[in-house]
Scaffold this motif. Sequence first.
Motif, mmCIF file in Angstrom:
data_model
loop_
_atom_site.group_PDB
_atom_site.id
_atom_site.type_symbol
_atom_site.label_atom_id
_atom_site.label_comp_id
_atom_site.label_asym_id
_atom_site.label_seq_id
_atom_site.Cartn_x
_atom_site.Cartn_y
_atom_site.Cartn_z
ATOM 1 N N UNK A 75 -6.328 30.690 13.636
ATOM 2 C CA UNK A 75 -6.153 30.393 15.062
ATOM 3 C C UNK A 75 -5.413 31.536 15.751
ATOM 4 N N UNK A 76 -4.409 32.085 15.078
ATOM 5 C CA UNK A 76 -3.685 33.225 15.644
ATOM 6 C C UNK A 76 -4.586 34.447 15.785
ATOM 7 N N UNK B 239 -5.689 36.404 3.477
ATOM 8 C CA UNK B 239 -4.833 36.087 2.329
ATOM 9 C C UNK B 239 -4.700 34.577 2.151
ATOM 10 N N UNK B 240 -4.526 33.850 3.252
ATOM 11 C CA UNK B 240 -4.404 32.392 3.127
ATOM 12 C C UNK B 240 -5.719 31.765 2.665
ATOM 13 N N UNK C 190 -6.451 29.416 -5.707
ATOM 14 C CA UNK C 190 -5.349 28.653 -6.296
ATOM 15 C C UNK C 190 -5.415 27.168 -5.977
ATOM 16 N N UNK C 191 -6.098 26.807 -4.920
ATOM 17 C CA UNK C 191 -6.259 25.418 -4.496
ATOM 18 C C UNK C 191 -4.944 24.649 -4.516
ATOM 19 N N UNK D 138 -2.502 22.001 6.573
ATOM 20 C CA UNK D 138 -2.165 22.286 7.975
ATOM 21 C C UNK D 138 -1.851 23.764 8.165
ATOM 22 N N UNK D 139 -1.205 24.370 7.171
ATOM 23 C CA UNK D 139 -0.708 25.740 7.325
ATOM 24 C C UNK D 139 -1.793 26.798 7.158
ATOM 25 N N UNK D 140 -2.709 26.642 6.221
ATOM 26 C CA UNK D 140 -3.620 27.739 5.931
ATOM 27 C C UNK D 140 -4.568 28.086 7.084
#
Length: 89
Positions: free
Chosen positions: A54-55, A30-31, A38-39, A47-49
């Motif tokens: 990683x998780x 989704x990210x 949507x950029x 940093x968030x996407x």
Amino acid sequence: MAEPGPFRSSASAVRLAGRLLCWCLAAAMASAAVDAFLDPQVRWWGVVWPLPWWLTCATALAWSVLRAREKADRPPPQGSARSDWERAA
């Protein structure tokens, strides 16, 4: 009496890790879709996407270790001859 909680047995821990892996992968996809279509131009998005990716890697590693431990703890079936190929797996 069985122990309460999500970690009653190794099978439930494996199942919980598998569910967490699926949810992390869904969040990662989704990210990535949001980033592609949507950029977002906000500073923190870069940093968030990647965090769900990683998780996903971390939970895949945890799931594989728990699954291997679960398989190692399981006794072999009674009355069956184990071939070299089965022992290697």
